[in-house]
Scaffold this active site. Structure first.
Site, PDB file in Angstrom:
ATOM      1  N   GLU A   1      66.004  -2.265  -7.140  1.00 46.33           N
ATOM      2  CA  GLU A   1      66.928  -2.030  -8.235  1.00 46.33           C
ATOM      3  C   GLU A   1      67.057  -0.537  -8.521  1.00 46.33           C
ATOM      4  OE1 GLU A   1      65.971  -3.605 -12.116  1.00 46.33           O
ATOM      5  OE2 GLU A   1      68.070  -3.904 -12.571  1.00 46.33           O
TER       6      GLU A   1
ATOM      7  N   HIS B   1      58.032  -9.084 -20.655  1.00 46.69           N
ATOM      8  CA  HIS B   1      59.354  -8.538 -20.319  1.00 46.69           C
ATOM      9  C   HIS B   1      59.765  -8.962 -18.900  1.00 46.69           C
ATOM     10  CE1 HIS B   1      62.439  -5.175 -20.395  1.00 46.69           C
ATOM     11  NE2 HIS B   1      62.324  -5.380 -19.089  1.00 46.69           N
ATOM     12  N   GLU B   2      58.871  -8.776 -17.959  1.00 46.71           N
ATOM     13  CA  GLU B   2      59.230  -9.073 -16.559  1.00 46.71           C
ATOM     14  C   GLU B   2      59.409 -10.574 -16.341  1.00 46.71           C
ATOM     15  OE1 GLU B   2      60.149  -6.588 -14.772  1.00 46.71           O
ATOM     16  OE2 GLU B   2      59.419  -5.171 -16.281  1.00 46.71           O
TER      17      GLU B   2
ATOM     18  N   GLY C   1      56.673   1.875 -13.854  1.00 48.53           N
ATOM     19  CA  GLY C   1      56.692   0.742 -14.766  1.00 48.53           C
ATOM     20  C   GLY C   1      56.520  -0.560 -14.013  1.00 48.53           C
ATOM     21  N   ALA C   2      57.570  -1.383 -13.999  1.00 47.36           N
ATOM     22  CA  ALA C   2      57.488  -2.689 -13.358  1.00 47.36           C
ATOM     23  C   ALA C   2      58.865  -3.106 -12.876  1.00 47.36           C
ATOM     24  CB  ALA C   2      56.946  -3.719 -14.342  1.00 47.36           C
ATOM     25  N   MET C   3      58.884  -4.071 -11.965  1.00 50.22           N
ATOM     26  CA  MET C   3      60.145  -4.570 -11.418  1.00 50.22           C
ATOM     27  C   MET C   3      60.058  -6.076 -11.233  1.00 50.22           C
ATOM     28  SD  MET C   3      63.187  -4.077 -10.379  1.00 50.22           S
ATOM     29  CE  MET C   3      64.148  -5.524  -9.912  1.00 50.22           C
ATOM     30  N   GLU C   4      61.103  -6.763 -11.738  1.00 50.48           N
ATOM     31  CA  GLU C   4      61.065  -8.224 -11.867  1.00 50.48           C
ATOM     32  C   GLU C   4      61.452  -8.989 -10.617  1.00 50.48           C
ATOM     33  OE1 GLU C   4      63.230  -6.143 -13.447  1.00 50.48           O
ATOM     34  OE2 GLU C   4      65.248  -6.975 -13.493  1.00 50.48           O
TER      35      GLU C   4
HETATM   36 ZN   LIG Z   1      63.495  -4.919 -17.448  1.00 52.80          ZN
END
Ligand SMILES: [Zn+2]
Length: 927
Positions: A172, A341-342, A305-308
């Site tokens: 993303e 959130h993820e 951070g993070a990625m879903e």
């Molecule tokens: Zn997000």
């Protein structure tokens, strides 16, 4: 996705122009509901992918890969060529086989700027029908989180530090095209079957479970993953490395958490959070999580951070691992929030996907809102709404500047998609949803959400689709009511005017657009649900539309607007009403205290009130114990301190800040007390940090001696970052070397971040230069190095020194930065300036050294610098005058505080973290 950029950005340039057009169109919902054909994007829609079979073979060196893509496509009408995305890929062969069997080869023609490739047949156009496109190709594995990338990390093996590599993906918004050629726009959904060829001892994780593993004679293995559900390309994930696995399950879904070796135990908390929120979401959405498994990967670097990724969520381990014995409550809260959130994205984003990046808030605003909801529900004592209020404040600040944009903002070019990952998309999006939910009630709102998810599962949407389902559930035209919040930039200030008539209060509410520095902004209005509370606590909700409204209350007295802080707006009171609120401050609930402080400070920044009004309010806080409030106050004081140019006057203001914060710190103290509220350690950390920054001598000494004694008595993790920052700030060469060793030998990302933050505080110019020169070498991952270089000036107050260093080495630093990070280099290094001339310099340098799209970030920061410059003209003298008057003649002189001398240490490591530097010593011995 959670990115650091989400916390610091806004918009300008073409986005602002198009935003202005949107405003002219009026505030009624203008956006149509989803249709595939009219969805924006650069790829033609007459050829669509249905299925990708990808075979990825990373080279042993982890710097490149060979691959094959077999893509099943449907051609709707005769086309002269097939256009799809590809970036930095080399094609060896391209074949097109029709479903009836005949095969032709196609000639690729790449457009590196558009990141597309056009595949043209030798003769006739391609007729409508089903085809299989076969492409043999190769690509790059870089060090930045784009497409397939490598992460270098250190691991302790038999008492020594070993250098390791793993592979990960980050797609993303538009990076999948670096791993495979394809239709890399969210609206093109397809199924995926992925095969990875890797060394036999390694683990591979992807969106779907492994379906087959075959050992090959060369010692490698071929890992096949099951066919996926139909999904967007940006959700593809592939991870390869030496990993430990923690397993569990909930509601029949297999759960796996993969960490690098030795860190599995610290994933237990994330697993508990996962089970809790996944079960809750299954119920909330009324639509169960659609895959048989959910993997989560704790990466030792790469993304911040993070990625879903669907079924294979990636996190930076620094925000995902939690050790109850060694980590703080703040870390625990952060882990819960990011996991929620993820996982919320598995519905908002993965199952129902925004059609185009202009509706990114349907992913990010929704996931942020849902994470806050889950966190508050299961951890009622954490004050989650208050923490979210700080985030909302950031959006309120960005959204009031000249460079703001609507939540739904046109993104005409997919390579600009990254620009909308900002506080407005995330935090304003979440705040608007909270406001609508509060207005409609939780049940009606959930019914709307359920209808929306059910109707659009495995498909795409626009915001109009969400309004449609919310209207159905609430039986009112929600689009008409609320579209102003997402289609218009900015927000209102609600003016509260109270008049007393025979003891009764007549309150007039009126709205106007609130801006910090944009008096010529188009005058907009919104439908604002205002909750008013009087002194008795009686509340009344009114919908404030374009025209002012009058309300009567039984008694005159303190009157609070936005009670409970569920609204996305600022409030401004007439003088008398404000004076009534000041003494009531300490009796208000925490969300209202924070809102009143924050609104007052914003009014100061906007030139609607003066600094003394805010400082008087702060002095009224008394025995305030809420950590978010102190976080807000210390940030506001830091903002004011930055406006003061002369070192002597800075010292005066520092002494004022130190004196102001001494009172709350006396009640928080250095050490945990039995039975203290869970939040107290967080208040402690904020105050120690701010007092250290202000040069409070006793606090600095204590921090230094705690650091020196850390081997005998580990530093309380709740305050350790603040202690290290103070130690870094006043470091002498030996202390600096100790911190450097701490950074070099850290095997956990969180420890590395902590040490880097401490190093960035260093005030000594010689040491600072050493640090910056080190960042130019290859020792650190390039993104860490660039981050440190561009944030040093802001962190240690030596903005000019940091800025000059960045300018001297600009080509080298730009070369180190990722393409995505490059536009942030100059703005980040300049953001602490408070002179308009620097804003001009930033713009000129950006024009000279970077491509046009980079101006977007530069304009935003330039606007921020100009805003500070204008506040400085109005408020700097007032702040100093106030500080002098409060300090009395003895303390108000412009004597600077000499930096305290560091206390020497007594090493003898005990805990895991304090063993970090010892590990380094062994590593050195091995060399
Ligand atoms: Zn997000």
């Amino acid at each position: 996705m959670i990115t650091p950029g989400a916390a610091t950005t806004a918009a300008i340039g073409s986005l602002v122009l198009t935003a202005a057009l949107l405003v002219c169109a009026g505030s009624a919902s203008a956006e149509p509901r989803f249709s595939f054909e009219t969805t924006p994007g650069k790829l033609p829609k007459d050829v669509v992918p249905k299925h990708y079979a990808l075979r990825i073979v990373p080279a042993a060196t982890y710097d490149r890969f060979d691959a094959e893509a077999l893509i099943d496509i449907e051609v709707a009408r005769p086309v002269p060529a097939i256009v799809l995305n590809a970036a930095e890929l080399n094609f060896n062969s391209v074949r097109l086989r029709a479903s009836r069997g005949d095969e032709t080869s196609l000639t690729p023609s790449f457009d590196p700027r558009r990141e597309t490739v056009t595949l043209t047949p030798a003769s006739a156009p391609i007729a409508p029908g089903s085809y299989r496109l076969g492409i043999e190709y190769s690509g790059k594995i870089g060090k930045h989180p784009q497409g397939l990338y490598q992460i270098a990390y250190k691991q302790r093996e038999e008492g020594r530090l070993a250098e390791k590599l793993m592979l990960a993906t980050q797609m993303e918004p538009v990076q999948a095209r670096r791993l495979f050629p394809g239709w890399d726009e969210p609206v093109f959904r397809a199924t995926f079957e992925i095969v990875a060829v890797i060394d036999a001892p390694l683990t591979a994780v992807s969106n779907m479970p492994q379906s087959r593993v075959e050992l090959r004679p060369d010692g490698r293995k071929e890992v096949s993953f099951a066919r996926s559900v139909p999904m967007s390309t940006y959700l593809v994930g592939l991870f390869v490395g030496e990993m430990d696995l923690l397993e569990d399950s909930v509601d029949g879904i297999r759960l796996g958490i993969h960490t690098v070796k030795g860190k599995r135990a610290r994933a237990r908390y994330a697993m508990e959070a996962t089970k809790e929120v996944l079960h809750y979401f299954n119920d909330y959405f009324g639509e169960p999580y659609p895959l048989v498994k959910l993997d989560q990967i704790a990466l030792p670097g790469g993304i911040v951070g993070a990625m879903e990724n669907w079924g294979a969520i990636a996190y930076n381990e620094g925000r995902f691992l939690y050790d109850p014995g060694e980590d703080s409550l703040r870390q625990q809260q952060g882990v819960y929030g990011i996991v929620a959130h993820e996982i919320a994205h598995q519905w908002f984003g993965n199952l129902v996907t925004m059609a185009w990046w202009d509706n990114l808030w349907l992913n990010e605003g929704f996931a942020s809102w849902m994470a806050g909801k889950a966190s508050a529900r299961f951890n009622p004592r954490w004050g989650t709404p208050l923490r979210d209020a700080l985030w909302k404040d950031q959006a309120l600040s960005e959204d009031a500047r000249r460079t703001t944009h609507p939540v739904q903002t046109p993104v005409e070019n997919d390579t600009r998609a990254m620009d909308v990952f900002d506080a407005i998309t995330y935090a304003k999006g979440a705040a608007v949803l909270r406001m609508i939910e509060g207005y409609l009630g939780e049940d009606v709102f959930r019914a709307g959400v359920r209808g929306y998810v059910r109707a659009h599962r495995f498909s795409s949407t626009t915001t109009a689709d969400f309004w449609h389902h919310l209207s159905g559930a609430s039986r009112q035209d929600i689009g008409k009511l609320v579209a102003g919040w997402t289609e218009q930039p900015g927000y209102p200030v609600v003016k509260v005017l109270q008049r007393c008539e025979n003891g009764a209060a007549v309150v007039t509410l009126a709205q106007e657009r609130f801006t910090l520095n944009d008096p010529k902004a188009p005058p907009l209005t919104w439908n604002v649900p205002v909750i008013l509370a009087d002194e008795t606590g009686a509340r009344r909700t009114v919908l404030l539309e374009r025209d002012p409204r009058k309300l009567r209350f039984e008694r005159c007295g303190a009157m609070l607007a936005n009670a409970g802080d569920t609204g996305y707006y600022r409030s401004q009171y007439d003088d008398r009403s404000f004076r009534r609120l000041v003494p009531a401050l300490s009796r208000l609930p925490a969300p209202d205290r924070l809102r009143l402080l924050s609104d007052t400070f914003a009014l100061v920044q906007a030139g609607r009130a003066d600094t003394t009004r805010y400082l008087a309010l702060v002095e009224n806080l008394g025995a305030e114990t809420d950590r978010t409030i102190w976080e807000h106050v210390t940030a506001a004081l830091r903002f004011l301190r930055e406006l003061i140019d002369s070192p002597g006057e800075q010292a005066v203001f520092d002494r004022y800040v130190a004196r102001l914060l001494e009172t709350p710190f006396a009640s928080a103290g250095w050490d945990p007390r039995p039975g203290e509220p869970a939040d107290t350690p967080l208040v402690r950390r904020s105050l120690i940090e701010a007092l250290g920054r202000a040069g409070h001598e006793a606090v600095v000494r204590e921090a230094q001696s705690r650091f020196a004694a850390r081997a005998q008595r580990p530093i309380d993790p709740a305050i350790r970052p603040a202690v290290l920052n103070i130690v870094g700030r006043y470091a002498d060469p030996p202390t600096f070397d100790t911190l450097l060793e701490r950074m070099r030998s850290a095997i956990d990302v969180a420890d590395k971040w902590e040490a880097q933050s401490a190093l960035r505080q260093v005030r000594d110019p010689g040491l600072l230069r050493r640090l910056m020169e080190l960042m130019l070498t290859d020792e650190l991952p390039p993104s860490d190095a660039v981050f440190n270089l561009t944030h040093i000036g802001d962190d240690n107050g030596r903005v000019e020194l940091g800025w000059q260093f960045v300018l001297e080495h600009l080509p080298a630093i730009l070369a180190k930065a990722s393409p995505r990070g490059r536009p942030h280099v100059l703005p980040d290094a300049a953001s602490a300036f408070t002179d308009a001339a620097r804003a001009d310099e930033l713009i000129a340098l950006t024009r000279a050294h970077l491509e046009a799209p980079a101006l977007y970030q530069a304009e935003k920061t330039a606007d921020w610098i100009r805003l500070k410059a204008s506040v400085k003209t109005r408020e700097a003298r007032r702040a100093i005058g106030w500080a002098r008057a409060r300090l009395g003649p003895e303390q108000a002189g412009t004597r600077e505080i000499p930096p305290p001398l560091p206390v020497r240490e007594r090493p003898s490591p005990r805990s895991r973290r304090e063993g970090v530097e010892q590990g380094k010593a062994q590593f050195a011995a091995k060399q």
